[in-house]
Design a protein around this motif. Structure first.
Motif, PDB file in Angstrom:
ATOM      1  N   ALA A 152     -62.243 -37.688 -68.400  1.00 31.03           N
ATOM      2  CA  ALA A 152     -63.199 -37.312 -67.357  1.00 31.03           C
ATOM      3  C   ALA A 152     -62.914 -35.932 -66.752  1.00 31.03           C
ATOM      4  O   ALA A 152     -63.837 -35.208 -66.361  1.00 31.03           O
ATOM      5  CB  ALA A 152     -63.203 -38.375 -66.266  1.00 31.03           C
ATOM      6  N   GLY A 153     -61.631 -35.537 -66.703  1.00 29.10           N
ATOM      7  CA  GLY A 153     -61.277 -34.240 -66.116  1.00 29.10           C
ATOM      8  C   GLY A 153     -61.897 -33.066 -66.864  1.00 29.10           C
ATOM      9  O   GLY A 153     -62.105 -31.997 -66.287  1.00 29.10           O
ATOM     10  N   VAL A 167     -64.714 -37.809 -61.600  1.00 32.42           N
ATOM     11  CA  VAL A 167     -63.773 -38.553 -62.443  1.00 32.42           C
ATOM     12  C   VAL A 167     -63.729 -39.999 -61.942  1.00 32.42           C
ATOM     13  O   VAL A 167     -64.373 -40.332 -60.942  1.00 32.42           O
ATOM     14  CB  VAL A 167     -62.366 -37.901 -62.439  1.00 32.42           C
ATOM     15  CG1 VAL A 167     -62.422 -36.485 -62.971  1.00 32.42           C
ATOM     16  CG2 VAL A 167     -61.746 -37.939 -61.050  1.00 32.42           C
ATOM     17  N   ALA A 184     -67.624 -51.313 -64.427  1.00 29.94           N
ATOM     18  CA  ALA A 184     -67.758 -51.123 -65.877  1.00 29.94           C
ATOM     19  C   ALA A 184     -67.155 -52.302 -66.623  1.00 29.94           C
ATOM     20  O   ALA A 184     -66.239 -52.155 -67.434  1.00 29.94           O
ATOM     21  CB  ALA A 184     -67.084 -49.807 -66.285  1.00 29.94           C
ATOM     22  N   GLN A 214     -63.181 -39.611 -74.451  1.00 37.29           N
ATOM     23  CA  GLN A 214     -63.437 -40.879 -73.752  1.00 37.29           C
ATOM     24  C   GLN A 214     -64.720 -40.749 -72.934  1.00 37.29           C
ATOM     25  O   GLN A 214     -65.185 -41.713 -72.352  1.00 37.29           O
ATOM     26  CB  GLN A 214     -62.280 -41.202 -72.806  1.00 37.29           C
ATOM     27  CG  GLN A 214     -60.957 -41.400 -73.514  1.00 37.29           C
ATOM     28  CD  GLN A 214     -59.799 -41.386 -72.527  1.00 37.29           C
ATOM     29  OE1 GLN A 214     -59.466 -42.402 -71.919  1.00 37.29           O
ATOM     30  NE2 GLN A 214     -59.176 -40.245 -72.349  1.00 37.29           N
ATOM     31  N   ASN A 215     -65.256 -39.543 -72.880  1.00 29.39           N
ATOM     32  CA  ASN A 215     -66.420 -39.307 -72.026  1.00 29.39           C
ATOM     33  C   ASN A 215     -67.709 -39.755 -72.708  1.00 29.39           C
ATOM     34  O   ASN A 215     -67.836 -39.689 -73.927  1.00 29.39           O
ATOM     35  CB  ASN A 215     -66.513 -37.830 -71.648  1.00 29.39           C
ATOM     36  CG  ASN A 215     -65.282 -37.386 -70.874  1.00 29.39           C
ATOM     37  OD1 ASN A 215     -64.550 -38.232 -70.352  1.00 29.39           O
ATOM     38  ND2 ASN A 215     -65.046 -36.098 -70.797  1.00 29.39           N
ATOM     39  N   HIS A 254     -65.944 -44.200 -76.225  1.00 27.97           N
ATOM     40  CA  HIS A 254     -66.564 -45.163 -75.303  1.00 27.97           C
ATOM     41  C   HIS A 254     -68.085 -45.140 -75.357  1.00 27.97           C
ATOM     42  O   HIS A 254     -68.739 -45.667 -74.457  1.00 27.97           O
ATOM     43  CB  HIS A 254     -66.063 -44.913 -73.868  1.00 27.97           C
ATOM     44  CG  HIS A 254     -64.593 -45.171 -73.702  1.00 27.97           C
ATOM     45  ND1 HIS A 254     -63.845 -44.662 -72.666  1.00 27.97           N
ATOM     46  CD2 HIS A 254     -63.729 -45.885 -74.463  1.00 27.97           C
ATOM     47  CE1 HIS A 254     -62.575 -45.063 -72.793  1.00 27.97           C
ATOM     48  NE2 HIS A 254     -62.487 -45.788 -73.872  1.00 27.97           N
ATOM     49  N   VAL A 282     -68.877 -48.612 -73.872  1.00 30.15           N
ATOM     50  CA  VAL A 282     -67.809 -49.618 -73.976  1.00 30.15           C
ATOM     51  C   VAL A 282     -67.266 -49.875 -72.579  1.00 30.15           C
ATOM     52  O   VAL A 282     -66.901 -48.937 -71.860  1.00 30.15           O
ATOM     53  CB  VAL A 282     -66.672 -49.103 -74.894  1.00 30.15           C
ATOM     54  CG1 VAL A 282     -65.531 -50.111 -74.945  1.00 30.15           C
ATOM     55  CG2 VAL A 282     -67.208 -48.833 -76.297  1.00 30.15           C
ATOM     56  N   GLY A 320     -57.465 -33.530 -69.351  1.00 29.95           N
ATOM     57  CA  GLY A 320     -58.191 -34.185 -68.259  1.00 29.95           C
ATOM     58  C   GLY A 320     -58.306 -35.689 -68.366  1.00 29.95           C
ATOM     59  O   GLY A 320     -59.346 -36.249 -68.064  1.00 29.95           O
ATOM     60  N   THR A 321     -57.207 -36.327 -68.752  1.00 28.57           N
ATOM     61  CA  THR A 321     -57.219 -37.792 -68.739  1.00 28.57           C
ATOM     62  C   THR A 321     -55.997 -38.311 -68.005  1.00 28.57           C
ATOM     63  O   THR A 321     -54.908 -37.725 -68.118  1.00 28.57           O
ATOM     64  CB  THR A 321     -57.302 -38.392 -70.165  1.00 28.57           C
ATOM     65  OG1 THR A 321     -57.263 -39.823 -70.074  1.00 28.57           O
ATOM     66  CG2 THR A 321     -56.184 -37.915 -71.079  1.00 28.57           C
ATOM     67  N   PRO A 369     -54.575 -30.786 -63.798  1.00 28.99           N
ATOM     68  CA  PRO A 369     -54.033 -30.246 -62.543  1.00 28.99           C
ATOM     69  C   PRO A 369     -52.854 -31.064 -62.027  1.00 28.99           C
ATOM     70  O   PRO A 369     -52.040 -30.568 -61.250  1.00 28.99           O
ATOM     71  CB  PRO A 369     -55.207 -30.339 -61.551  1.00 28.99           C
ATOM     72  CG  PRO A 369     -56.413 -30.674 -62.351  1.00 28.99           C
ATOM     73  CD  PRO A 369     -55.955 -31.271 -63.654  1.00 28.99           C
ATOM     74  N   GLU A 370     -52.783 -32.347 -62.469  1.00 26.64           N
ATOM     75  CA  GLU A 370     -51.724 -33.250 -61.995  1.00 26.64           C
ATOM     76  C   GLU A 370     -50.995 -33.845 -63.192  1.00 26.64           C
ATOM     77  O   GLU A 370     -51.627 -34.082 -64.216  1.00 26.64           O
ATOM     78  CB  GLU A 370     -52.331 -34.447 -61.234  1.00 26.64           C
ATOM     79  CG  GLU A 370     -53.302 -34.112 -60.142  1.00 26.64           C
ATOM     80  CD  GLU A 370     -52.614 -33.509 -58.944  1.00 26.64           C
ATOM     81  OE1 GLU A 370     -51.391 -33.740 -58.810  1.00 26.64           O
ATOM     82  OE2 GLU A 370     -53.274 -32.798 -58.175  1.00 26.64           O
ATOM     83  N   LYS A 378     -56.858 -26.629 -63.841  1.00 25.07           N
ATOM     84  CA  LYS A 378     -58.170 -27.140 -64.257  1.00 25.07           C
ATOM     85  C   LYS A 378     -58.436 -26.702 -65.695  1.00 25.07           C
ATOM     86  O   LYS A 378     -58.126 -25.547 -66.064  1.00 25.07           O
ATOM     87  CB  LYS A 378     -59.252 -26.590 -63.344  1.00 25.07           C
ATOM     88  CG  LYS A 378     -59.113 -27.080 -61.927  1.00 25.07           C
ATOM     89  CD  LYS A 378     -60.238 -26.529 -61.086  1.00 25.07           C
ATOM     90  CE  LYS A 378     -60.137 -27.071 -59.665  1.00 25.07           C
ATOM     91  NZ  LYS A 378     -61.190 -26.561 -58.795  1.00 25.07           N
ATOM     92  N   ALA A 379     -59.049 -27.598 -66.479  1.00 25.67           N
ATOM     93  CA  ALA A 379     -59.183 -27.348 -67.917  1.00 25.67           C
ATOM     94  C   ALA A 379     -59.891 -26.019 -68.210  1.00 25.67           C
ATOM     95  O   ALA A 379     -59.411 -25.221 -69.013  1.00 25.67           O
ATOM     96  CB  ALA A 379     -59.927 -28.509 -68.565  1.00 25.67           C
TER      97      ALA A 379
END
Ligand code: OAD
Length: 258
Positions: A40-41, A50, A67, A117-118, A135, A175, A203-204, A230-231, A246-247
């Protein structure tokens, strides 16, 4: 006022970041089998919220509560309202520098693959063609009565939407938690991870399986794993290089490193 130790520290950090960027750039240049796993990131800079963290709440509920097949059986209206909200944001969103960088890599590296996954389709909208959607797609719907699936891009979508073939209730064709991923897609994703020499994890949070395992599989198979986030995430311990940020910004820096 100058604080010598602090100023020196900042300089060293910037230099270390630059050297790490150069290392990744060099790996990218010589890679024969590069892959990217996105979450999502990767779409955050396009304005798509996200799932985890402060952004992940919708009407005081979390993705894990919405979901799921159980949530849909209990309350299809609320689940559809959440998807309608996300479809509206996605329809208005534009690919960002992260999507554009990955699309550009396909032109440079003939064996580049993006595993995502997006469900937002932004990689394809940026021009990527070798994309595996683990997904599914948010624009796909599936009938709960006759099982037919088809694309429905209406925004807003009538709630509750009915099947164009039999009139039954349709569900989002993505999914959900507790459901199996499409076997063919999953097998191809694992085959790509096993046959990889450079594996970007972008970003996951790395907490949802089986997607999260792909990075570990790639690493065990000898790939150099680069994480961009970022984390720190659950996958940071598996990363050979962690490019914090950030990506879109990190990829822009990588392109600009000369
Ligand atoms: P998460 O919401 O769990 O994690 C998003 C990650 O993106 C976090 O690690 C953030 O730190 C990072 N992030 C935020 N902004 C960023 C940026 N600008 N650039 C790079 N990274 C950034 O999302 P996923 O890991 O994708 O599944 O979640 C996995 C799955 O759980 C989703 O596919 C979805 C969800 O529930 C289903 O719905 C089945």
């Amino acid at each position: 006022m100058m604080v010598p130790g602090l100023d020196q520290g900042l300089g060293e950090r910037a230099q270390a970041r630059h050297l790490l960027g150069r290392l990744v750039q060099e790996r990218l240049r010589v890679s024969q089998r590069p892959r990217a796993l996105t979450g999502a990131g990767a779409s955050a800079e396009s304005g798509i919220p996200v799932f985890r963290g402060a952004d992940g709440w919708w009407r005081n509920r979390r993705a894990e509560e919405l979901a799921t097949p159980e949530a849909f059986s209990r309350d299809p209206k609320t689940v559809w309202e959440w998807y309608d909200y996300r479809r509206d944001i996605i329809a208005k969103a534009k690919p960002n520098l992260c999507h554009e960088f990955l699309a550009r890599m396909e032109n440079i590296h003939p064996r580049w693959h993006t595993i995502t996954q997006n469900v937002d389709g932004l990689h394809q909208r940026a021009g990527s063609s070798r994309v595996l959607e683990l997904h599914g797609s948010i624009w796909q719907v599936r009938c709960t009565a006759c099982d037919v699936d088809y694309e429905d891009e209406r925004v807003p979508i009538p709630i509750l939407p009915s099947c164009r073939t039999c009139g039954g209730l349709v569900r989002p064709g993505v999914v959900w938690f507790g459901e199996s991923l499409p076997q063919d897609v999953l097998q191809r994703a694992f085959a790509l991870a096993e046959d990889s020499d450079l594996f970007f994890v972008v970003g996951t949070s790395g907490v949802v399986e089986p997607a999260a395992s792909l990075a570990r599989v790639a690493k065990s198979a000898g790939a150099f794993v680069v994480e961009i986030n970022p984390e720190p995430s659950a996958l940071t311990p598996a990363a050979d290089a962690f490019l914090q940020g950030k990506a879109g910004e990190v990829f822009e820096r990588l392109l600009g490193l000369g």
